[in-house]
Design an enzyme around this catalytic site. Structure first.
Site, PDB file in Angstrom:
ATOM      1  CG  LEU A  80      -1.864  -1.084   1.299  1.00 44.52           C
ATOM      2  CD1 LEU A  80      -2.737  -1.002   2.772  1.00 44.52           C
ATOM      3  CD2 LEU A  80      -2.867  -1.236   0.336  1.00 44.52           C
ATOM      4  CG  ASP A  81       0.467   3.982  -3.197  1.00 50.00           C
ATOM      5  OD1 ASP A  81       1.370   3.269  -3.550  1.00 50.00           O
ATOM      6  OD2 ASP A  81      -0.473   4.450  -3.804  1.00 50.00           O
ATOM      7  CG  LEU A  82       4.531   7.316   2.705  1.00 49.25           C
ATOM      8  CD1 LEU A  82       5.259   6.545   3.603  1.00 49.25           C
ATOM      9  CD2 LEU A  82       5.505   8.593   2.315  1.00 49.25           C
TER      10      LEU A  82
END
Length: 239
Positions: free
Chosen positions: A104-106
């Protein structure tokens, strides 16, 4: 179950490094089935042998499975020089070979599976399996029925092939819209790029399910729990 060296077993169960556990073994701190063992390369069946260190039983786990509600600001990796990783939140574990299944993205929150089961991870991430992943999102702009139809047809997001058909559900259409999106692949920044292609940037993104696994609503961002046996079996059966 195949046999394993005593020092390797203790190191895998987080008792210490290989050199540290060898020191414990040589010092007579380790017992196997009630008898002191000073031989680091002694072979044991970890599922049958009763191993104790300083009279404390060492339980064995071949595989571990955790559900993390990933918070913003950490990366889906095993190590990183700039940001905390998702593994930093998993504090009560036995295995040292855990990894996040996918990423999952930051700035994305939500469901992330943490395990050391490589075969299951492969099944969940394989493009051929078309495992559904569902997200909730806040969108800058009014999401319309036309957007729903565009998502359902597959979209050009600047790659050789368009995206696979995705399911877009409008929960609230307003200046800031609330939506639910289900995709069946995992292209880089896919949901953000899909909404950018219709001129409506993603403001917040949260994954709520992956295959048969749904995010436990009791978990606050940064909290985790072990999967139940039923959840593990369901994942293995259905992905």
């Amino acid at each position: 179950m195949s046999l394993i060296r005593l020092d390797k077993f203790l190191a895998e169960m987080q008792i210490g490094t290989r050199s540290e556990v060898k020191k414990l073994i040589r010092g007579g701190k380790v017992q196997i089935d009630g008898h002191v063992c000073k031989n680091a390369d002694e072979k044991i069946d970890p599922e049958q042998a009763e191993v104790m260190v300083d009279h404390v039983l060492v339980g064995y786990a071949a595989y571990e499975y955790f559900m993390l509600n990933k918070p913003k600001g950490c990366v889906s990796a095993t190590e990183d020089s700039r940001y905390p990783t998702v593994l930093d939140y998993i504090t009560d574990h036995k295995r040292k070979d855990l990894f996040p299944v996918g990423r999952l993205d930051l700035d994305t929150e939500g469901l992330l599976l943490i395990t050391n089961d490589g075969a299951l991870a492969h099944e969940l991430l394989s493009p051929a399996k078309h495992i559904p992943k569902t997200y909730e999102a806040k969108i800058d702009g009014i999401v319309t029925q036309e957007d729903v139809e565009i998502f359902a047809q597959g979209m050009d997001i600047g790659e050789k092939k368009p995206t696979k058909p995705a399911e877009l559900l409008i929960l609230k259409a307003n200046v800031i819209s609330h939506v639910q999106v289900t995709i069946y692949e995992g292209k880089f920044h896919q949901i953000k790029r899909m909404f950018e292609s219709v001129g409506k940037p993603v403001l917040e993104l949260k994954r709520i399910s992956m295959g048969a696994l749904s995010l436990d609503e009791k978990l606050a961002p940064g909290e985790y729990r072990a999967l139940t046996d039923a959840e593990i079996n369901y994942l293995r059966q259905r992905g």
